[in-house]
Design an enzyme around this catalytic site. Structure first.
Site, PDB file in Angstrom:
ATOM      1  N   GLY A  33       0.992  -0.970  -0.478  1.00 26.36           N
ATOM      2  CA  GLY A  33      -0.194  -0.052  -0.235  1.00 26.36           C
ATOM      3  C   GLY A  33       0.642   1.496   0.046  1.00 26.36           C
ATOM      4  O   GLY A  33       1.707   1.465   1.179  1.00 26.36           O
ATOM      5  N   ASP A 242       7.615   5.398  -3.339  1.00 28.70           N
ATOM      6  CA  ASP A 242       7.303   5.144  -1.795  1.00 28.70           C
ATOM      7  C   ASP A 242       8.504   6.119  -1.121  1.00 28.70           C
ATOM      8  O   ASP A 242       8.057   6.768  -0.057  1.00 28.70           O
ATOM      9  CB  ASP A 242       6.162   4.602  -0.928  1.00 28.70           C
ATOM     10  CG  ASP A 242       4.801   4.208  -2.285  1.00 28.70           C
ATOM     11  OD1 ASP A 242       4.687   4.983  -2.578  1.00 28.70           O
ATOM     12  OD2 ASP A 242       4.519   3.043  -1.916  1.00 28.70           O
TER      13      ASP A 242
END
Length: 304
Positions: A33, A242
């Site tokens: 995620g 990320d």
């Protein structure tokens, strides 16, 4: 609370390195995620982080929350849905071959996020609120919830950070332009690749906030500065963006100049791509300092 992130966290089943997904027989469990990756990166670098989102009342959901808590991330506001499953991501891992990623998220608990589940209490005192374009693309209600979160963040005086994190399996380009481009115009900091900006038809120079652009040659830049990628052996490229965002935002939260933020972002990304999954390579503060020192100083690189 320094940082609040909101988004989808899924259970990741990662095939043994080098084996194509359809041939793999052994898998390693982890968390996937974009927002949870950034949350883990910032938490390990010493920032208090809160994760907002939804998981199912199933073993996968329990595992996801346990792994987030293991990094010290506050999950007290997480919603556990007894009527919808936790999303699942299956993928393989190759250093130089196309990676096969399969999502099982239709009807997931995360896709049922609604605006009324987000309250001002959740962002009270936050210095930074970070989201990605993935969450508003999950469903109509998740889109409205993301808009509500940005309203709450602005009311709380928090810096808003957005990474579009375009995933075309979630929708065609015109839908991404419709939903995500307007959110980028509301952000104080935008992380985006050159290809994403082109797809979204967004001019980084026209954004009201700081545009941190990830270039095709793996360098990144902002405010007229440019940081080259560190030369490291790549085990798996997934999660680099990320990781870069986590390193950059950590520098911002500490009041560092953009040059330092870019360098720390590049260093965190370089550490992550040397490991097979999205989060194993995320360093703590001491680990990041050692990596930065090793990149600029000759001599012993073994930490004894």
């Amino acid at each position: 609370m320094s940082v609040v992130v909101c988004g989808e966290a899924m259970l990741l089943m990662l095939a043994e390195p080098g084996i194509p997904l359809e041939r793999a027989t052994a898998f390693r469990r982890s968390v996937a995620g974009a927002e949870s990756n950034v949350a883990a990166g910032l938490a390990r670098l010493g920032h208090p982080v809160r994760w907002l989102g939804r998981v199912g009342a199933d073993p996968a959901g329990k595992s996801v929350l346990a792994m987030l808590r293991a990094d010290g991330i506050d999950t007290r506001h997480a919603v556990v849905d007894p009527h919808a499953p936790t999303g699942l991501l299956l993928r393989d891992s190759h250093p130089s071959r196309a990676i096969d990623v399969q999502y099982y998220r239709a009807g997931s608990a995360a896709s049922r996020l609604t605006p009324d589940e987000l309250t001002s209490e959740m962002v009270d005192g936050a210095r930074l609120v970070h989201v990605t374009g993935i969450t508003p693309m999950l469903s109509d209600s998740a889109h409205l919830a993301t808009v509500r979160l940005l309203d709450l963040a602005r009311d709380a005086g928090a810096t808003i950070s957005i990474d579009p994190n375009v995933r075309l399996k979630l929708g065609p380009p015109d839908r991404w332009r419709e939903r995500v481009a307007p959110l980028m115009a509301r952000a104080d900091v935008v992380f985006a690749g050159e290809d994403e900006l082109e797809l979204l038809q967004v001019d980084p120079g026209g954004l009201p906030g700081l545009a941190v652009v990830k270039h095709r040659d793996k360098s990144a830049g902002c405010a007229g500065l440019r940081q080259e990628a560190f030369s490291v052996p790549v085990t798996d490229p997934v999660g680099a963006g990320d990781a870069f965002a986590a390193g950059f935002l950590s520098g911002m939260l500490r009041g560092m100049p953009y040059e330092t933020c870019l360098r720390e972002g590049a260093a965190v990304a370089a550490l992550v791509v040397q490991c097979a999954n999205d989060i194993d390579g995320l360093p703590d503060r001491a680990g990041l300092d050692r990596a930065l020192a090793a990149s600029t100083e000759a001599g012993e690189t073994v930490h004894r």
